[in-house]
Design a protein around this motif. Structure first.
Motif, PDB file in Angstrom:
ATOM      1  N   ALA A 156      52.641  45.198 -29.210  1.00  0.00           N
ATOM      2  CA  ALA A 156      52.759  46.484 -29.905  1.00  0.00           C
ATOM      3  C   ALA A 156      51.632  46.672 -30.921  1.00  0.00           C
ATOM      4  O   ALA A 156      51.068  47.765 -31.037  1.00  0.00           O
ATOM      5  N   VAL A 157      51.295  45.617 -31.636  1.00  0.00           N
ATOM      6  CA  VAL A 157      50.211  45.683 -32.628  1.00  0.00           C
ATOM      7  C   VAL A 157      48.881  45.941 -31.935  1.00  0.00           C
ATOM      8  O   VAL A 157      48.078  46.757 -32.382  1.00  0.00           O
ATOM      9  N   VAL A 158      48.652  45.245 -30.826  1.00  0.00           N
ATOM     10  CA  VAL A 158      47.408  45.422 -30.069  1.00  0.00           C
ATOM     11  C   VAL A 158      47.325  46.838 -29.502  1.00  0.00           C
ATOM     12  O   VAL A 158      46.289  47.502 -29.607  1.00  0.00           O
ATOM     13  N   LEU A 159      48.407  47.316 -28.915  1.00  0.00           N
ATOM     14  CA  LEU A 159      48.424  48.662 -28.357  1.00  0.00           C
ATOM     15  C   LEU A 159      48.133  49.704 -29.427  1.00  0.00           C
ATOM     16  O   LEU A 159      47.349  50.629 -29.212  1.00  0.00           O
ATOM     17  N   HIS A 160      48.727  49.555 -30.596  1.00  0.00           N
ATOM     18  CA  HIS A 160      48.472  50.497 -31.692  1.00  0.00           C
ATOM     19  C   HIS A 160      46.993  50.482 -32.081  1.00  0.00           C
ATOM     20  O   HIS A 160      46.384  51.538 -32.262  1.00  0.00           O
ATOM     21  N   ALA A 161      46.399  49.296 -32.183  1.00  0.00           N
ATOM     22  CA  ALA A 161      44.983  49.190 -32.547  1.00  0.00           C
ATOM     23  C   ALA A 161      44.093  49.823 -31.482  1.00  0.00           C
ATOM     24  O   ALA A 161      43.134  50.532 -31.807  1.00  0.00           O
ATOM     25  N   VAL A 162      44.400  49.588 -30.212  1.00  0.00           N
ATOM     26  CA  VAL A 162      43.610  50.176 -29.120  1.00  0.00           C
ATOM     27  C   VAL A 162      43.709  51.697 -29.154  1.00  0.00           C
ATOM     28  O   VAL A 162      42.710  52.401 -28.988  1.00  0.00           O
ATOM     29  N   GLU A 163      44.905  52.215 -29.389  1.00  0.00           N
ATOM     30  CA  GLU A 163      45.072  53.669 -29.481  1.00  0.00           C
ATOM     31  C   GLU A 163      44.279  54.253 -30.652  1.00  0.00           C
ATOM     32  O   GLU A 163      43.676  55.315 -30.537  1.00  0.00           O
ATOM     33  N   GLU A 164      44.273  53.549 -31.789  1.00  0.00           N
ATOM     34  CA  GLU A 164      43.497  53.992 -32.950  1.00  0.00           C
ATOM     35  C   GLU A 164      42.001  54.012 -32.636  1.00  0.00           C
ATOM     36  O   GLU A 164      41.294  54.962 -32.975  1.00  0.00           O
ATOM     37  N   ILE A 165      41.519  52.963 -32.009  1.00  0.00           N
ATOM     38  CA  ILE A 165      40.099  52.882 -31.656  1.00  0.00           C
ATOM     39  C   ILE A 165      39.738  54.019 -30.708  1.00  0.00           C
ATOM     40  O   ILE A 165      38.739  54.710 -30.899  1.00  0.00           O
ATOM     41  N   ALA A 166      40.561  54.230 -29.681  1.00  0.00           N
ATOM     42  CA  ALA A 166      40.285  55.291 -28.705  1.00  0.00           C
ATOM     43  C   ALA A 166      40.282  56.668 -29.369  1.00  0.00           C
ATOM     44  O   ALA A 166      39.466  57.523 -29.029  1.00  0.00           O
ATOM     45  N   ARG A 167      41.176  56.899 -30.328  1.00  0.00           N
ATOM     46  CA  ARG A 167      41.242  58.190 -30.998  1.00  0.00           C
ATOM     47  C   ARG A 167      40.062  58.405 -31.962  1.00  0.00           C
ATOM     48  O   ARG A 167      39.507  59.490 -32.049  1.00  0.00           O
TER      49      ARG A 167
END
Length: 102
Positions: free
Chosen positions: A83-94
């Motif tokens: 969940a932490v990794v997914l949140h970070a990836v979504e932030e980077i992509a945005r």
């Protein structure tokens, strides 16, 4: 996460790399660590390349998927939970607006 530059041009390449570096650096907080790898061709021929930047060789046993390979950059994100990794990836992509994910 493999990413490609959304725009073209000499100055946009440098600006895009700076932006992605800033976004990836900002994502590395708490238990999240993010790394940025660039391909050797990201910089136009008339601009200096970082020392030691060269094309990545194939490794024995590689089974690469063409649609997820050979992007302009690779962002690797690790953390203590999915969940932490997914949140970070979504932030980077945005936040990395000069880039599109593969």
């Amino acid at each position: 996460m493999a990413v490609d530059r959304a725009g073209q041009g000499h100055s946009s390449a440098v600006d895009a790399v700076r932006q992605l570096h800033r976004v990836v650096t900002t994502a590395s907080t708490g238990t999240v660590r993010a790394w940025l790898a660039l391909v050797s061709t990201i910089f136009p021929d008339n601009l200096p390349r970082p020392l030691g930047l060269q094309q990545m060789p194939a490794f024995p046993g590689d089974v690469l998927e063409p649609e997820g390979s050979h992007g302009d950059a690779l962002v690797q994100v690790t953390g203590d939970s999915a969940a932490v990794v997914l949140h970070a990836v979504e932030e980077i992509a945005r936040e990395a607006t000069a880039w599109r994910t593969r």
